[in-house]
Design an enzyme around this catalytic site. Structure first.
Site, PDB file in Angstrom:
ATOM      1  N   ARG A 167      15.111 -13.621   5.674  1.00 33.72           N
ATOM      2  CA  ARG A 167      15.195 -14.270   6.841  1.00 33.72           C
ATOM      3  C   ARG A 167      13.633 -14.589   7.373  1.00 33.72           C
ATOM      4  NH1 ARG A 167      19.955 -13.848   5.821  1.00 33.72           N
ATOM      5  NH2 ARG A 167      21.512 -13.162   7.473  1.00 33.72           N
ATOM      6  N   SER A 241      23.686 -11.802  13.905  1.00 29.61           N
ATOM      7  CA  SER A 241      22.970 -10.440  13.650  1.00 29.61           C
ATOM      8  C   SER A 241      21.679 -10.385  14.736  1.00 29.61           C
ATOM      9  CB  SER A 241      22.525 -10.319  12.330  1.00 29.61           C
ATOM     10  OG  SER A 241      23.330 -10.472  11.281  1.00 29.61           O
ATOM     11  N   GLU A 337      16.044 -10.366  14.519  1.00 26.83           N
ATOM     12  CA  GLU A 337      15.913 -11.764  13.663  1.00 26.83           C
ATOM     13  C   GLU A 337      16.019 -12.943  14.657  1.00 26.83           C
ATOM     14  OE1 GLU A 337      19.751 -13.821  12.467  1.00 26.83           O
ATOM     15  OE2 GLU A 337      19.677 -12.422  10.782  1.00 26.83           O
TER      16      GLU A 337
END
Ligand code: EPU
Length: 341
Positions: A167, A241, A337
């Site tokens: 990520r 998420s 995130e």
């Protein structure tokens, strides 16, 4: 044509959390020429911040944005080249990610099916190196084409120069915000090898028992899994998420094992282990928790949801609360995130 700059623009429809926030200015970008015009415009007020928005599926606006939002709408998909192993495809940053995956399959080009149904745009995909069900987009990227808002040049970064990680990429660094992604060059393998390492995906496919596994089975299974486990942002505001799965040293991991022997984990390399943030939040007793307009999703507590009228601050407060609980419970700091503005 000069792109129209709208004033005092409501962003509620342009972020999948569905929170209200206004941008002082807002413009749609449909071409490189639009970007050049906007660069000239911004050079008159160098202190004014700007920000690029794709599908708005990975941002949380805590408050109004005191600058110019560039809505990336540059489209176009072209088959550039092929060699014995790969098809090379260039896609405009403003293409919807899932439609792109679907169109590739319709054209007989495989390799992105595990990444089906991820919200957002092609241009956003390399920024946080989207990933799901055993693959990250980095594995399919050759290079990323950008417009440098400072120099006015078009620059191309190879996958290696993008420094992709879990990520993450160079595009997340503040000093690189001057790069507006305009297209991504993908390489899609000609020889299809199904990626079924991810337990949930394997089980989903086994439950269908297809006579002879093909790429459409994998695509359909990913779509079914995601639809079941993750809330549809068109119905319940969310940004997937909210936190990353934390990566710990083996040493710290051994400490966690002492207090939580059943913790869900995945090895990263010899020194590091990735833990399931969903599991940590669940074990801390926060699954399905609701605080006013916001909550953790009952089927996947890593997702924070807006039940209707939440403002960005409420979502943010919930995220802070989750962080604090997980920190107190396990001594682990969760990192968002989602990009928080
Ligand atoms: N789990 C629980 N309780 C729950 C739900 C899950 O304990 O209520 C545990 C289970 O052990 C489960 C594990 O968490 O096996 C992992 O759950 P899941 O398969 O949903 O994956 P994840 O690690 O939570 C990551 C990505 C998702 C991606 C899935 C599937 C991150 C931060 N998230 O989630 O990506 O779809 O894997 O590959 O890496 C996103 O980035 O927005 C996103 C949705």
């Amino acid at each position: 044509m000069v792109p129209e700059i709208l004033q005092d623009f409501q962003l509620k429809r342009f972020n999948t959390f569905g929170v209200s926030a206004k941008a002082s200015e807002f413009v749609r970008i449909n071409s490189l020429e639009d970007l050049r015009v906007i660069r000239d415009y911004l050079s008159q007020t160098p202190e004014k911040p700007f920000m690029v928005l794709g599908g708005g599926s990975d941002v949380l606006f805590r408050q109004d944005f005191p600058g110019l939002i560039l809505l990336m709408e540059m489209r176009g998909i072209t088959v550039v080249n092929e060699d014995t192993d790969y098809h090379y495809i260039r896609a405009g940053a403003g293409e919807n990610w899932h439609s792109f995956v679907r169109r590739m399959l319709d054209a007989g080009k495989t390799g992105l099916e595990n990444l089906a149904l991820i919200p957002g745009t092609v241009g956003a995909s390399p920024i946080q190196n989207i990933g799901a069900y055993g693959i990250e987009v980095a594995e399919r990227i050759v290079s990323v084409e950008c417009f440098d808002m400072q120099s006015g040049e078009v620059v191309e970064f190879s996958a290696e120069q993008c420094e992709f990680g879990y990520r993450s990429s160079i595009f997340k660094k503040p000093e690189n915000h001057k790069y507006v992604i305009i297209s991504v060059l993908f390489k899609l393998p000609k020889n299809w090898i199904p990626l079924l390492d991810y337990g949930d995906l394997k089980r989903e496919i086994d439950s269908y028992r297809p006579p002879r596994l093909n790429v459409e089975d994998v695509f359909a299974s990913v779509v079914a899994l995601r639809s079941r486990k993750l809330p549809n942002p068109q119905r319940i505001g969310n940004a997937g998420s909210f936190f990353k799965n934390p990566i710990l040293s083996r040493e710290k991991f051994r400490e966690i094992l002492r207090i939580a022997p059943d913790v869900v984990s995945y090895p990263v390399d010899e020194d590091r282990v990735k833990l399931s943030a969903a599991w940590l939040i669940d074990k801390a007793g926060l699954k399905g928790l609701r605080m006013g307009n916001v909550g953790t999703y009952e089927r996947q507590p890593l997702v924070i949801v807006n039940y209707g009228q939440a403002c960005g601050e409420e979502v943010y407060a919930m995220a802070q609360d989750i962080c604090l609980h997980v920190k107190n419970y396990f001594g682990i700091k969760l990192e968002p995130e989602v990009v928080i503005i």
